[in-house]
Design a protein around this motif. Structure first.
Motif: not given
Length: 310
Positions: A90-101, A103-108
């Motif tokens: 769960e921690r790994e999945n949460k961390q991966k999801q946060q990284e995805i978010i 990375n997606a939000v960073k340009p904006y």
């Protein structure tokens, strides 16, 4: 019972006999002996005359409780290991999801930062003249304490003469905020038909654009929430925090931080005998808090002026 088991070399415990394929006969009394010379544990020991050869079924039945205990412990351990693995996943999945978010939000976010710099430059170029500038008092009510995650529920702005320039509730995205509601009294029902902050931020910016001084109680808390919702302030505007001004006056020292403890607005208002009943809004309504903040600020200023003339 003083005998050590080694003094009876042919005697064994029931389990020791069972390991050899024997079990105590019915009615066997055995003898209680110490397991070692330190006399720490005592067990029943049986002589060869008190045991008989056992069948496989009898031995299986004898060892059944021990086997069940061992299996139960193993089961608990497996459950603990599985629970730990689940938490780790769960921690790994949460961390991966946060990284995805992220990375997606960073340009904006980078683009928003660039736009804010542009808007600040435009705002500075169109700053009001000295004759237009005002001293404003602001206060907000929110769904929580984190300006990055929580939302605005109410924003109020008055001028130094006590004129209300802006006062509105806002409908947030979240559906409930129980902890904050217990403090500010703003319920979901009270804001269900209110505008969103995005609908009013232009109006707030137009009012704040004319400010040369902004007064508040824990002012940067309010400004940070407004900044995250599109507020653009001139870099030349003076920020005044009445909470910091009042702390040494109240004089409660905090050894841990090595400074005076910040006090609640209600404490500061009561210190100067502010009458909360003079207006319909109660404490923790942002408009009521604006008036209380202005009152405390003026009291602090007047006391300072009186001292300077003595």
């Amino acid at each position: 019972m003083e005998t050590y088991s080694k003094d009876c070399p042919n005697h064994k415990t029931a389990r020791q006999w069972a390991k050899l394929g024997f079990l105590p006969i019915e009615g066997a009394k055995g003898i209680r002996l110490w397991a070692n010379r330190f006399c720490q544990d005592a067990y029943l020991y049986y002589s060869p005359e008190e045991v008989t050869e056992a069948s496989a079924e009898q031995l299986a039945e004898y060892f059944k409780p021990e086997r069940e205990r061992r299996n139960a412990k193993a089961k608990i351990r497996r459950q603990q290991v599985n629970a730990e693995r689940k938490k780790e996943l769960e921690r790994e999945n949460k961390q991966k999801q946060q990284e995805i978010i992220n990375n997606a939000v960073k340009p904006y976010l980078e683009r928003i930062s660039e736009l804010q710099k542009i808007i600040k430059a435009i705002s500075a170029a169109n700053a009001p003249s000295h004759s237009e500038s005002k001293t404003l008092v602001i206060d907000t009510e929110t769904t929580g304490l984190d300006p990055e995650k929580d939302e605005l529920l109410q924003v109020s702005i008055i001028d130094s003469d006590g004129n209300a320039l802006f006062n509105s509730y806002f409908k947030p995205c979240v559906k409930s905020w129980a902890d904050a509601q217990r403090v500010n009294g703003i319920s979901p029902e009270m804001v269900q038909n209110a505008p969103t902050i995005s609908e009013k931020i232009a109006e707030i910016n137009e009012i704040m654009r004319r400010a040369d001084k902004i007064i508040g109680y824990n002012t940067y808390f309010d400004i940070n929430f407004l900044n995250n919702n599109g507020l653009i302030l001139s870099e030349s505007v003076e920020i005044v925090d009445v909470m910091e001004m009042f702390a040494p006056i109240y004089g409660e020292w905090n050894d841990y931080y090595g400074s005076y403890k910040w006090q609640k607005l209600t404490t500061a208002a009561d210190y100067y005998k502010y009458d909360w009943n003079k207006r319909s809004e109660r404490a923790h309504n942002s408009l009521a808090d604006c008036y209380a903040t202005l009152y405390v600020f003026e009291k602090i200023q007047s006391v300072g002026s009186d001292l300077s003339t003595k």
